[in-house]
Scaffold this motif. Structure first.
Motif, PDB file in Angstrom:
ATOM      1  N   GLU A  93       0.726  -1.211   0.065  1.00 15.95           N
ATOM      2  CA  GLU A  93       0.029  -0.031   0.080  1.00 15.95           C
ATOM      3  C   GLU A  93       0.793   1.181   0.056  1.00 15.95           C
ATOM      4  N   PRO A  94       0.298   2.404  -0.545  1.00 15.42           N
ATOM      5  CA  PRO A  94       1.223   3.496  -0.546  1.00 15.42           C
ATOM      6  C   PRO A  94       1.324   4.156   0.812  1.00 15.42           C
ATOM      7  N   TYR A  95       2.441   4.827   0.776  1.00 19.10           N
ATOM      8  CA  TYR A  95       2.882   5.380   2.250  1.00 19.10           C
ATOM      9  C   TYR A  95       1.654   6.482   2.629  1.00 19.10           C
ATOM     10  N   VAL A  96       1.197   6.393   3.897  1.00 18.05           N
ATOM     11  CA  VAL A  96       0.193   7.292   4.226  1.00 18.05           C
ATOM     12  C   VAL A  96       0.749   8.356   5.383  1.00 18.05           C
ATOM     13  N   TYR A  97       0.739   9.721   5.287  1.00 22.16           N
ATOM     14  CA  TYR A  97       1.117  10.706   6.226  1.00 22.16           C
ATOM     15  C   TYR A  97       0.193  10.579   7.405  1.00 22.16           C
ATOM     16  N   ALA A  98       0.953  10.500   8.431  1.00 24.35           N
ATOM     17  CA  ALA A  98       0.238  10.446   9.630  1.00 24.35           C
ATOM     18  C   ALA A  98       0.814  11.245  10.928  1.00 24.35           C
ATOM     19  N   GLU A  99      -0.128  11.674  11.726  1.00 25.08           N
ATOM     20  CA  GLU A  99       0.570  12.706  12.811  1.00 25.08           C
ATOM     21  C   GLU A  99       0.131  11.835  14.048  1.00 25.08           C
ATOM     22  N   TRP A 100       0.889  11.984  15.107  1.00 23.91           N
ATOM     23  CA  TRP A 100       0.519  11.064  16.485  1.00 23.91           C
ATOM     24  C   TRP A 100       0.426  12.074  17.397  1.00 23.91           C
ATOM     25  N   LYS A 101      -0.616  11.830  18.398  1.00 21.94           N
ATOM     26  CA  LYS A 101      -0.784  12.431  19.661  1.00 21.94           C
ATOM     27  C   LYS A 101      -1.092  11.761  20.725  1.00 21.94           C
ATOM     28  N   LYS A 102      -1.192  12.127  21.958  1.00 25.81           N
ATOM     29  CA  LYS A 102      -1.580  11.584  23.271  1.00 25.81           C
ATOM     30  C   LYS A 102      -3.034  12.038  23.641  1.00 25.81           C
ATOM     31  N   ALA A 103      -3.913  11.331  24.090  1.00 20.88           N
ATOM     32  CA  ALA A 103      -5.138  11.693  24.405  1.00 20.88           C
ATOM     33  C   ALA A 103      -5.580  10.801  25.700  1.00 20.88           C
ATOM     34  N   ARG A 104      -6.198  11.405  26.682  1.00 27.58           N
ATOM     35  CA  ARG A 104      -6.694  10.735  27.764  1.00 27.58           C
ATOM     36  C   ARG A 104      -8.077  10.337  27.522  1.00 27.58           C
ATOM     37  N   VAL A 105      -8.461   9.042  27.989  1.00 27.32           N
ATOM     38  CA  VAL A 105      -9.981   8.561  27.777  1.00 27.32           C
ATOM     39  C   VAL A 105     -10.837   9.309  28.862  1.00 27.32           C
ATOM     40  N   HIS A 106     -11.904  10.028  28.367  1.00 23.12           N
ATOM     41  CA  HIS A 106     -12.846  10.629  29.281  1.00 23.12           C
ATOM     42  C   HIS A 106     -13.678   9.375  29.926  1.00 23.12           C
ATOM     43  N   ILE A 107     -14.644  10.110  30.789  1.00 20.84           N
ATOM     44  CA  ILE A 107     -15.582   9.145  31.371  1.00 20.84           C
ATOM     45  C   ILE A 107     -16.607   8.490  30.349  1.00 20.84           C
ATOM     46  N   ASP A 108     -16.876   9.276  29.298  1.00 18.27           N
ATOM     47  CA  ASP A 108     -17.806   8.626  28.136  1.00 18.27           C
ATOM     48  C   ASP A 108     -17.044   7.628  27.300  1.00 18.27           C
ATOM     49  N   TYR A 109     -16.061   7.240  27.723  1.00 20.11           N
ATOM     50  CA  TYR A 109     -15.018   6.301  26.891  1.00 20.11           C
ATOM     51  C   TYR A 109     -14.603   6.934  25.443  1.00 20.11           C
ATOM     52  N   HIS A 110     -14.499   8.255  25.353  1.00 20.70           N
ATOM     53  CA  HIS A 110     -14.207   8.679  23.904  1.00 20.70           C
ATOM     54  C   HIS A 110     -13.056   9.703  24.105  1.00 20.70           C
ATOM     55  N   VAL A 111     -12.359   9.817  22.987  1.00 18.52           N
ATOM     56  CA  VAL A 111     -11.089  10.760  23.231  1.00 18.52           C
ATOM     57  C   VAL A 111     -11.755  12.012  22.064  1.00 18.52           C
ATOM     58  N   ALA A 112     -11.046  13.144  22.345  1.00 19.46           N
ATOM     59  CA  ALA A 112     -11.353  14.211  21.547  1.00 19.46           C
ATOM     60  C   ALA A 112     -10.275  14.599  20.428  1.00 19.46           C
ATOM     61  N   ILE A 113     -10.633  14.603  18.979  1.00 20.77           N
ATOM     62  CA  ILE A 113      -9.555  14.816  18.306  1.00 20.77           C
ATOM     63  C   ILE A 113     -10.268  15.529  17.174  1.00 20.77           C
ATOM     64  N   ASP A 114      -9.719  17.089  17.477  1.00 12.48           N
ATOM     65  CA  ASP A 114     -10.095  18.038  16.410  1.00 12.48           C
ATOM     66  C   ASP A 114     -11.588  18.462  16.740  1.00 12.48           C
ATOM     67  N   GLY A 115     -12.009  18.352  18.006  1.00 15.49           N
ATOM     68  CA  GLY A 115     -13.621  18.552  18.223  1.00 15.49           C
ATOM     69  C   GLY A 115     -14.404  17.534  18.068  1.00 15.49           C
ATOM     70  N   HIS A 116     -14.168  16.387  17.523  1.00 22.29           N
ATOM     71  CA  HIS A 116     -14.937  15.152  17.327  1.00 22.29           C
ATOM     72  C   HIS A 116     -14.342  14.256  18.149  1.00 22.29           C
ATOM     73  N   TYR A 117     -15.562  13.209  18.688  1.00 25.35           N
ATOM     74  CA  TYR A 117     -15.450  12.192  19.773  1.00 25.35           C
ATOM     75  C   TYR A 117     -15.210  10.825  19.336  1.00 25.35           C
ATOM     76  N   TYR A 118     -14.296  10.238  19.485  1.00 27.56           N
ATOM     77  CA  TYR A 118     -13.988   8.870  19.062  1.00 27.56           C
ATOM     78  C   TYR A 118     -14.178   7.880  20.159  1.00 27.56           C
ATOM     79  N   SER A 119     -14.924   6.888  20.184  1.00 24.07           N
ATOM     80  CA  SER A 119     -15.000   5.904  21.165  1.00 24.07           C
ATOM     81  C   SER A 119     -13.758   5.027  21.280  1.00 24.07           C
ATOM     82  N   VAL A 120     -13.273   4.443  22.501  1.00 25.10           N
ATOM     83  CA  VAL A 120     -12.514   3.098  22.431  1.00 25.10           C
ATOM     84  C   VAL A 120     -13.130   2.342  23.676  1.00 25.10           C
ATOM     85  N   PRO A 121     -12.604   1.316  23.995  1.00 26.54           N
ATOM     86  CA  PRO A 121     -13.193   0.291  24.784  1.00 26.54           C
ATOM     87  C   PRO A 121     -13.263   0.917  26.149  1.00 26.54           C
TER      88      PRO A 121
END
Length: 207
Positions: A50-78
């Motif tokens: 597969e072609p190389y895909v540029y990616a950025e990395w950041k650290k985030a703390r999981v909130h009590i609603d089990y989501h992390v905030a990235i650029d104002g949108h919330y994504y779930s984790v276990p």
């Protein structure tokens, strides 16, 4: 020659390149193509699948609603990762979350700020997680401030497909009472209900 497209230009360059690589060296035997076949080609490895895909990395703390905030949108984790730190890999199209080197969540990236991307498998069977926060506990806390605050919290919880998606906003609203006083928070909630806006930013703006 005149060229009227990039395709025409590339075709001409390829033709000239073949001539250049086949031209004999002046002081050495052979040509560039011969040396390539003898030295480089035998050790070439296949291109990545597969072609190389540029990616950025950041650290985030999981909130009590089990989501992390990235650029104002919330994504779930276990939900078992609540209050823990995860590493997030951000590409143009995807959001991937890693914990201790293992990928725990993958989402299609969204530009909808304030919205949630939630995978059902990340949710607990019982919603009594994160220090026993529940809709009932949040509304009971709101009721101590006043009826308008309680109604606003109920409305905010009911507006989401999953009540947990509103926990972050509700806790933020209720904690405003610690900064501005419960009487002011109650009046602000009354005004917010009249305006039909139960968002944290609206309450904070009113205060």
């Amino acid at each position: 020659r005149q060229h009227f497209s990039l395709g025409q230009l590339n075709a001409t360059i390829r033709e000239l390149l073949e001539k250049l690589n086949s031209r004999p060296f002046r002081k050495l035997p052979g040509c560039r193509l011969d040396h390539f076949k003898q030295l480089d080609q035998p050790v070439l490895q296949p291109l990545p699948a597969e072609p190389y895909v540029y990616a950025e990395w950041k650290k985030a703390r999981v909130h009590i609603d089990y989501h992390v905030a990235i650029d104002g949108h919330y994504y779930s984790v276990p939900y078992t990762l609540i209050k823990k730190e995860v590493e997030v890999r951000i590409t143009h199209n995807t959001i991937e979350c890693f914990h201790r080197g293992n990928r725990v969540a993958s989402h299609r990236r969204s530009d909808q700020k304030g919205r949630h991307s939630t995978i059902a498998a990340h949710m607990p069977e019982s919603h009594r997680q994160a220090g026993e926060w529940t809709p009932e506990r949040l509304t009971a806390w709101a009721a101590k401030t006043g009826p308008a605050t309680e109604k606003l919290i109920r409305t905010a919880l009911g507006a989401r497909k999953h009540p947990q998606q509103a926990y972050r906003s509700c806790l933020g609203i209720l904690r405003l009472g610690q900064s501005y006083g419960e009487a002011r928070l109650e009046r602000a909630c009354q005004r917010a209900l009249m305006l039909g806006s139960c968002r944290y930013k609206s309450i904070e703006s009113i205060l």
